[in-house]
Scaffold this active site. Sequence first.
Site, PDB file in Angstrom:
ATOM      1  N   CYS A  24      37.645  36.666  45.081  1.00  0.00           N
ATOM      2  CA  CYS A  24      37.744  37.540  45.408  1.00  0.00           C
ATOM      3  C   CYS A  24      36.855  38.529  46.639  1.00  0.00           C
ATOM      4  O   CYS A  24      36.843  39.452  47.043  1.00  0.00           O
ATOM      5  CB  CYS A  24      39.090  39.106  44.710  1.00  0.00           C
ATOM      6  SG  CYS A  24      37.196  39.989  43.534  1.00  0.00           S
ATOM      7  N   HIS A 125      37.479  44.575  41.652  1.00  0.00           N
ATOM      8  CA  HIS A 125      38.642  43.193  43.041  1.00  0.00           C
ATOM      9  C   HIS A 125      37.308  44.561  43.452  1.00  0.00           C
ATOM     10  O   HIS A 125      37.219  45.238  43.874  1.00  0.00           O
ATOM     11  CB  HIS A 125      39.301  43.474  42.166  1.00  0.00           C
ATOM     12  CG  HIS A 125      40.163  42.935  43.673  1.00  0.00           C
ATOM     13  ND1 HIS A 125      40.069  41.052  43.325  1.00  0.00           N
ATOM     14  CD2 HIS A 125      41.121  43.652  44.424  1.00  0.00           C
ATOM     15  CE1 HIS A 125      41.313  41.184  44.415  1.00  0.00           C
ATOM     16  NE2 HIS A 125      41.330  42.402  44.967  1.00  0.00           N
TER      17      HIS A 125
END
Length: 188
Positions: A24, A125
Amino acid sequence: MSQAPGAQPSPPSVYHERQRLELCAVHALNNVLQQQLFSQEAADEICKRLAPDSRLNPHRSLLGTGNYDVNVIMAALQGQGLAAVWWDRRRPLSQLALPRVLGLILNLPSPVSLGLLSLPLRRRHWVALRQVDGVYYNLDSKLRAPEVLGDEDGVRAFLAAALAQGLCEVLLVVTKEVEEQGSWLQAD
């Protein structure tokens, strides 16, 4: 070439990478810069530069699948002549000079699941936000497609909601000049 009367203009081309492994951070960098500049190999190389004598690199997953930390993101941006500025969550979002900011990278808690089973765990994330042709987009790599946030008010509302949930960190991606001048910040 002109369009037919009443025809809708085609939507802008927005670069958006989808989630793969634990990459990510790589996706957020490429999405905020609107092109594929970084790869897993490039991020791993940055990790080696940041901790050259370390057997177990503290800047990425032990399994080598990604999960890069903020130091990798900051070094990657510096290599492009850009800077990452931490947004102090205690400041009102009205002080954020969005026209001076190239994009934003958020670090958010994300639920963990195994197939259809959702686990009571949270991981971190990285998510990119960016303006393209006057419209702000959420370029989260977990989304199927970019999500329109709209104008400055839309992106501020998105940021306010993310910050209100807690455990959200915001990095402003700016030029070195904007960083040095502090012009990412405007007076109330």
